[in-house]
Design a protein around this motif. Structure first.
Motif, short mmCIF file in Angstrom:
data_model
loop_
_atom_site.label_atom_id
_atom_site.label_comp_id
_atom_site.label_asym_id
_atom_site.label_seq_id
_atom_site.Cartn_x
_atom_site.Cartn_y
_atom_site.Cartn_z
N LEU A 255 0.87 -1.17 0.00
CA LEU A 255 0.00 0.00 0.00
C LEU A 255 0.91 1.22 0.00
O LEU A 255 1.65 1.44 0.97
N GLU A 268 2.93 6.47 -7.87
CA GLU A 268 2.31 5.95 -9.09
C GLU A 268 3.35 5.29 -9.99
O GLU A 268 3.10 4.25 -10.61
N ALA A 271 4.19 1.92 -8.44
CA ALA A 271 3.14 0.93 -8.69
C ALA A 271 3.24 0.39 -10.12
O ALA A 271 3.08 -0.81 -10.36
N PRO A 281 0.90 -6.47 -7.86
CA PRO A 281 -0.03 -5.35 -7.70
C PRO A 281 0.36 -4.48 -6.53
O PRO A 281 0.90 -4.96 -5.52
N VAL A 283 -1.18 -0.68 -4.51
CA VAL A 283 -2.26 0.31 -4.47
C VAL A 283 -1.70 1.61 -3.93
O VAL A 283 -1.14 1.64 -2.82
N HIS A 294 -8.27 2.86 2.57
CA HIS A 294 -7.52 1.61 2.63
C HIS A 294 -7.71 0.89 3.96
O HIS A 294 -7.05 -0.13 4.20
#
Length: 404
Positions: A255, A268, A271, A281, A283, A294
């Motif tokens: 996260l 970003e 990620a 993955p 987030v 979250h």
């Protein structure tokens, strides 16, 4: 599953890195210098702007849009900077033929449109340049010389700025270079971000959108060289923050909580790199909103997980459970030390804001691991380079170690 031994074996890392991603990351500083020189040689130095534009619209995909987000974060509120993602996708044999871009209805003579492409063949971007010309917008293009998009810039009286490809044609961000490319999922160069961002910042400085003189970009290039040495493959894992971070990420869903727009760009980007390089993955989201959005992932099954120390758990039939962990990305400017110091692994990022303290408390209350990554340079561009270099190398190391 992470192969820890690979991270401490430079020769094995080089063999596993078949598309030379580590080499491409190490060349980021040189790429900034060359891209800056090419931009100046393309006529940027002689540009005589008639005032600052009302808005800068940057069209492209992938790292071109990340560069636009970085420009927006660095420019602040002085000028609107808006990334333009493809507005439509139609079936086509090639990725470059299947996307179209659309200017917002308000775009006009007060605005600058920048079309950016590493390939330079997207007909959608060529049509966007024609659309911008019809609206009276100022136009610039970042694309390889001689490609249709660069030629279109001349036709619409725009400024063509060269896109600098990777020195190694196999240094792309996809998996092995030998694998055939998928038409709808093209691989992107690992170092494409700096090839887009350098001419974009140089142009923004020239037209008064932000202060990014050539000297500042040159110092950013020097910093990227310094960080490449710190994160190099033959640096031991216990002294290499990127390898340490890659090991921490194994078996988890990260996260990425960011404080401020600059950290949001780095999150970003991280990620995207984790997805591309490690198939992992992640987030990303801004503090303090993520403390509520979250929350379910922190308090739910992934947050609690299974007890990895359970003596009775079958290690073969029941592998380690997948859990979440929190990475807080921040910009915490600090004064440079008077004397050089040995770099620590993931150094202490400095005093926390009330929002970060709340994030720490939430993670601690639910026994979720929280790690803070900070850009500590006072200059925002250099702080961004710190965060991007660390996370880029970590994503590549994670992908190599887990796929080996």
């Amino acid at each position: 599953m992470l192969d820890d031994s690979l991270l401490d074996d430079p020769a094995a890392l080089r063999r596993a890195d078949r598309d030379h991603a580590l080499l491409a990351l190490a060349g980021a500083g040189a790429r900034v210098r060359t891209a800056l020189r090419l931009a100046e040689g393309a006529g940027l130095a002689g540009l005589q702007p008639e005032g600052r534009p009302r808005a800068v619209l940057v069209a492209g995909h992938g790292s071109a849009l990340t560069a636009a987000e970085a420009l927006a974060a660095l420019a602040g509120n002085g000028t609107l900077v808006q990334p333009l993602a493809p507005a439509d996708a139609r079936p086509a044999a090639l990725f470059s033929e299947g996307h179209s871009w659309q200017l917002p209805g308000w775009a006009g003579p007060l605005d600058l449109v920048v079309a950016a492409s590493a390939d330079g063949t997207e007909d959608g971007l060529v049509k966007l340049a024609e659309q911008a010309y019809a609206r009276g917008c100022a136009i610039a293009v970042i694309a390889p010389e001689g490609r249709p998009l660069a030629e279109a810039a001349l036709q619409v009286r725009g400024l063509p700025l060269p896109y600098l490809p990777a020195a190694d044609p196999e240094a792309f961000a996809g998996s092995a270079a030998a694998e055939p490319a998928e038409p709808d999922l093209p691989a992107e160069e690992v170092g494409a971000l700096w090839a887009y961002l350098t001419p974009l910042l140089a142009l923004a400085d020239r037209i008064g959108v932000l202060d990014a003189p050539a000297e500042q970009l040159a110092r950013a290039a020097d910093l990227l060289d310094e960080l490449a040495v710190r994160y190099r493959p033959d640096a031991a894992a216990y002294l290499n923050p990127a390898k340490d971070l890659a090991a921490q990420l194994s078996g988890t869903v990260p996260l990425l909580w960011c404080e401020g727009p600059l950290a949001a760009v780095a999150a970003e980007r991280f990620a995207a790199m984790l997805a591309e390089r490690a198939g992992r993955p992640a987030v990303a989201g801004l503090l303090p909103q993520v403390l509520s959005t979250h929350r379910g992932m922190i308090t739910g099954r992934l947050g609690a997980g299974a007890d990895p120390g359970d003596f009775f758990r079958d290690r073969v039939e029941e592998p380690d459970p997948l859990t979440v962990q929190v990475l807080v990305l921040r910009h915490t400017p600090q004064e440079a030390p008077a004397e050089p110091v040995e770099p620590e692994v993931l150094p202490e990022p400095g005093p926390a804001t009330p929002t970060v303290r709340r994030a720490r408390r939430l993670a601690a209350d639910h026994e979720v691991r929280l790690t803070e990554l900070a850009g500590t340079r006072a200059e925002p561009l250099h702080a961004l380079a710190e965060l991007v270099a660390l996370t880029d190398f970590a994503a590549v190391y994670l992908g190599l170690a887990e796929q080996h």
